[in-house]
Every structure is written in C-alpha cells, then in structure tokens.
Design a protein around this motif. Structure first.
Motif, PDB file in Angstrom:
ATOM      1  N   LYS A 155      61.603  13.715  78.543  1.00 38.58           N
ATOM      2  CA  LYS A 155      62.123  12.468  79.119  1.00 38.58           C
ATOM      3  C   LYS A 155      62.238  11.376  78.066  1.00 38.58           C
ATOM      4  CE  LYS A 155      60.143  13.551  83.602  1.00 38.58           C
ATOM      5  NZ  LYS A 155      58.962  13.348  84.454  1.00 38.58           N
ATOM      6  N   TYR A 176      65.267  11.844  75.633  1.00 33.70           N
ATOM      7  CA  TYR A 176      66.612  11.621  76.195  1.00 33.70           C
ATOM      8  C   TYR A 176      67.224  10.332  75.656  1.00 33.70           C
ATOM      9  CZ  TYR A 176      65.976  15.265  79.768  1.00 33.70           C
ATOM     10  OH  TYR A 176      65.769  16.450  80.419  1.00 33.70           O
ATOM     11  N   SER A 193      56.954  17.651  79.535  1.00 28.87           N
ATOM     12  CA  SER A 193      57.987  16.980  80.339  1.00 28.87           C
ATOM     13  C   SER A 193      58.154  15.533  79.895  1.00 28.87           C
ATOM     14  CB  SER A 193      57.632  17.026  81.820  1.00 28.87           C
ATOM     15  OG  SER A 193      57.607  18.352  82.281  1.00 28.87           O
ATOM     16  N   ASP A 194      57.046  14.860  79.598  1.00 28.50           N
ATOM     17  CA  ASP A 194      57.108  13.474  79.119  1.00 28.50           C
ATOM     18  C   ASP A 194      57.872  13.377  77.803  1.00 28.50           C
ATOM     19  OD1 ASP A 194      55.635  12.640  81.312  1.00 28.50           O
ATOM     20  OD2 ASP A 194      53.731  12.511  80.199  1.00 28.50           O
TER      21      ASP A 194
END
Length: 116
Positions: free
Chosen positions: A22, A25, A18-19
C-alpha cells in the motif's frame, strides 16, 4: 514442525507486507522497478520464509529460514530509510513502518533463539 498460520510472527509479517504494498503505490512511476519493487520483494520474502521454514523437520533448518527472514527485515529497513531520504516516504509513515518492523524483528529473533 510448526503450523505457520498459527505463528504470530507470520501473521504480523503478512500484514506488514500488505502495508508495504500500500505504501509503495504512492512511489513515483520511475521507481516501479526500483525501490518499490525491492521493498515488495523483500516484504513478501519474510512471511514466505517463515512458512517455508515451518515445513522443515528440524529446528536447525527452521532457524536458517528465520535468519533469512530477519535479513529481509533489515533489508526493508534500509530501503525504507532510503525512500524517506529521496522524499518518496513521509517521516510519519516511516516512523509507523519502522515501529512495526522493529516489533517483527524482535519477535522473530526471540522465537529463533527459542528453537535452539
């Protein structure tokens, strides 16, 4: 057989994935199919291989999937360093990601060696 959802290495690698999402992005649009995509695919591979390995009946098979996960972790390290070299990733964010990555590598390697 192990329950992958109970394994700390699976939990940590899932959060790390998930990191990575993020973080990527903010990469340039031109990297959508380049480094950003490679980082995302490699990061998804880690918890996925741990989970798939858990379904195997022998420790030898499970160990092979952990080895693949470790390979993906080293791939991520290289891609993060290149992202920093190209200015897509700030040094402070790189340091945090590399620290987390190192922890996951150590834990996974130690767990893998305990299966023998």
């Amino acid at each position: 057989m192990h329950r992958f959802k109970d394994l700390e290495i699976w939990k940590m690698s899932r959060i790390f994935c998930s990191d990575i999402y993020k973080t990527t992005y903010s990469f340039p649009e031109t990297e959508k199919f380049g480094l950003a995509n490679q980082l995302r695919r490699a990061s998804v591979s880690v918890p996925s291989n741990i989970a798939e390995g858990c379904s195997r009946k022998s420790n030898k098979d499970f160990s092979r999937f952990l080895e693949i996960a470790i390979g993906s972790l080293y791939e991520i390290e290289t891609q993060l360093l290149i992202s920093n070299d190209l200015g897509f990733l700030q040094k402070n964010k790189l340091d945090i990601l590399l620290l987390n990555l190192s922890s996951i590598i150590k834990m996974t390697s130690k767990f893998k060696s305990s299966l023998k």
